[in-house]
Design an enzyme around this catalytic site. Sequence first.
Site, PDB file in Angstrom:
ATOM      1  N   HIS A 122      42.816  28.552  39.377  1.00  0.00           N
ATOM      2  CA  HIS A 122      42.771  27.936  38.038  1.00  0.00           C
ATOM      3  C   HIS A 122      42.092  26.572  38.042  1.00  0.00           C
ATOM      4  CE1 HIS A 122      45.242  31.142  36.591  1.00  0.00           C
ATOM      5  NE2 HIS A 122      46.292  30.790  37.301  1.00  0.00           N
ATOM      6  N   ASP A 165      45.218  38.322  41.549  1.00  0.00           N
ATOM      7  CA  ASP A 165      46.372  37.573  41.043  1.00  0.00           C
ATOM      8  C   ASP A 165      46.703  38.094  39.632  1.00  0.00           C
ATOM      9  OD1 ASP A 165      47.829  34.679  41.622  1.00  0.00           O
ATOM     10  OD2 ASP A 165      47.501  34.991  39.469  1.00  0.00           O
ATOM     11  N   HIS A 209      47.239  36.391  37.106  1.00  0.00           N
ATOM     12  CA  HIS A 209      46.557  35.562  36.110  1.00  0.00           C
ATOM     13  C   HIS A 209      45.048  35.584  36.303  1.00  0.00           C
ATOM     14  CE1 HIS A 209      50.603  33.701  36.789  1.00  0.00           C
ATOM     15  NE2 HIS A 209      50.624  33.701  35.467  1.00  0.00           N
ATOM     16  N   ASP A 211      51.823  37.921  42.218  1.00  0.00           N
ATOM     17  CA  ASP A 211      52.659  37.767  41.019  1.00  0.00           C
ATOM     18  C   ASP A 211      52.512  38.942  40.059  1.00  0.00           C
ATOM     19  OD1 ASP A 211      50.076  36.788  40.736  1.00  0.00           O
ATOM     20  OD2 ASP A 211      50.658  34.853  39.893  1.00  0.00           O
TER      21      ASP A 211
HETATM   22  C1  SP5 Z   1      48.117  30.441  40.819  1.00  0.00           C
HETATM   23  C2  SP5 Z   1      49.013  30.918  39.713  1.00  0.00           C
HETATM   24  O1  SP5 Z   1      49.555  32.021  39.814  1.00  0.00           O
HETATM   25  N1  SP5 Z   1      49.227  30.093  38.699  1.00  0.00           N
HETATM   26  C3  SP5 Z   1      50.047  30.481  37.616  1.00  0.00           C
HETATM   27  C4  SP5 Z   1      50.259  29.432  36.592  1.00  0.00           C
HETATM   28  C5  SP5 Z   1      51.176  29.945  35.522  1.00  0.00           C
HETATM   29  N2  SP5 Z   1      51.586  28.942  34.648  1.00  0.00           N
HETATM   30  C6  SP5 Z   1      52.649  29.137  33.747  1.00  0.00           C
HETATM   31  C7  SP5 Z   1      52.909  30.473  33.217  1.00  0.00           C
HETATM   32  C8  SP5 Z   1      53.968  30.449  32.140  1.00  0.00           C
HETATM   33  C9  SP5 Z   1      54.745  31.725  32.145  1.00  0.00           C
HETATM   34  N3  SP5 Z   1      55.840  31.754  31.211  1.00  0.00           N
HETATM   35  C10 SP5 Z   1      57.143  31.430  31.701  1.00  0.00           C
HETATM   36  C11 SP5 Z   1      57.995  32.602  32.013  1.00  0.00           C
HETATM   37  C12 SP5 Z   1      59.373  32.152  32.485  1.00  0.00           C
HETATM   38  N4  SP5 Z   1      60.248  33.284  32.659  1.00  0.00           N
HETATM   39 ZN    ZN Z   2      49.022  33.842  39.221  1.00  0.00          ZN
END
Ligand code: SP5
Ligand code: ZN
Length: 316
Positions: A136, A170, A172, A259
């Site tokens: 990211h 990943d 994301h 993830d």
């Molecule tokens: C590298 C990587 O996997 N970064 C991920 C960053 C995600 N950031 C926040 C995501 C918000 C998800 N919502 C919260 C769910 C809580 N149960």
């Molecule tokens: Zn991720």
Amino acid sequence: MKVVYTDAHRQHNPPFEIYDDVKVPYAETAARAEVIIATIREQQIGPIVSPRDHALRYIEAIHLPEYVRSLRRHSQQLDTNGVLYPSYFMSDTYAPVTPGTFAAARAAVDAALTGADLLLHEEAAVYSLCRPPGHHAAHHSMGGYCYFNNAAIAANYLSAHGRVAILDIDYHHGNGTQDAFYDRADVLYVSLHADPATAYPYGSGFAHETGRGKGRGFTVNVPLPKTTNDADYLRVLRTALGYIKKFAPEYLIVSAGFDTFIDDPIGGLRLTHHAYSSIGKAIAGLSLPTMIIQEGGYNVSHLGSIVGDFLKQFQG
Ligand code: SP5
Ligand code: ZN
């Protein structure tokens, strides 16, 4: 396969991240790397080597020098328990700066570049246990637990020696990695990820984003529904691997996030622990010199075993 690791990551340990104006414990913990390296030792996945130092210019080939300097300065100026947030160069609420952040992030880049050096010396497969993760991190912004884009820096480094494909698995979308190569035809970026209409990083990673100028056609985004199960994922992955085969790169970099696991607290498709050996096997089947770079994966109870299952497919 060789594993590149250093415990320098431990000095990066932010106490919180922010969701909806609420501070919650930081999910990108040092324990993640600890359980992975413990599994690698127990299962004898490969010799563990320390990263070698690499010049800052490789980071500055991907990131704005003022951004790099600012991260270093802020890390150095913080008191022992200081946390900097918010500040310039932060794209969201998930990447605070602590005193050890710059050193840890730089060590993660060194792990990625040392992995790249091993590939250049004819190693068939290498795993760089990078922490903090990187995909990211963009030209002048940290975000989503990422500070320097380990995979993009390594891909750019390797691109001097031949075409590079990056496969990002990943949960994301790797918005920082996509941006770094969006107008380049010599680095292919292929990403499978949760639909950015409803998942972080929101607004980057739609199927219609395919590259720009000379880079048109060299970015491939495959958004997936949250209901994606093992069989669905494997089917889509095989199609994605087809694009990589057609591109015929010299080197493959896997931005490996775990993830996608069904019980991941941050992400979570419907992948079971059975999926990860199949995913590894399918990727290893390309028979390309491959560097695996650690990205996300936050279920610390399962992370060691699913990473181990994945890595074993690249042995021998
Ligand atoms: C590298 C990587 O996997 N970064 C991920 C960053 C995600 N950031 C926040 C995501 C918000 C998800 N919502 C919260 C769910 C809580 N149960
Ligand atoms: Zn991720």
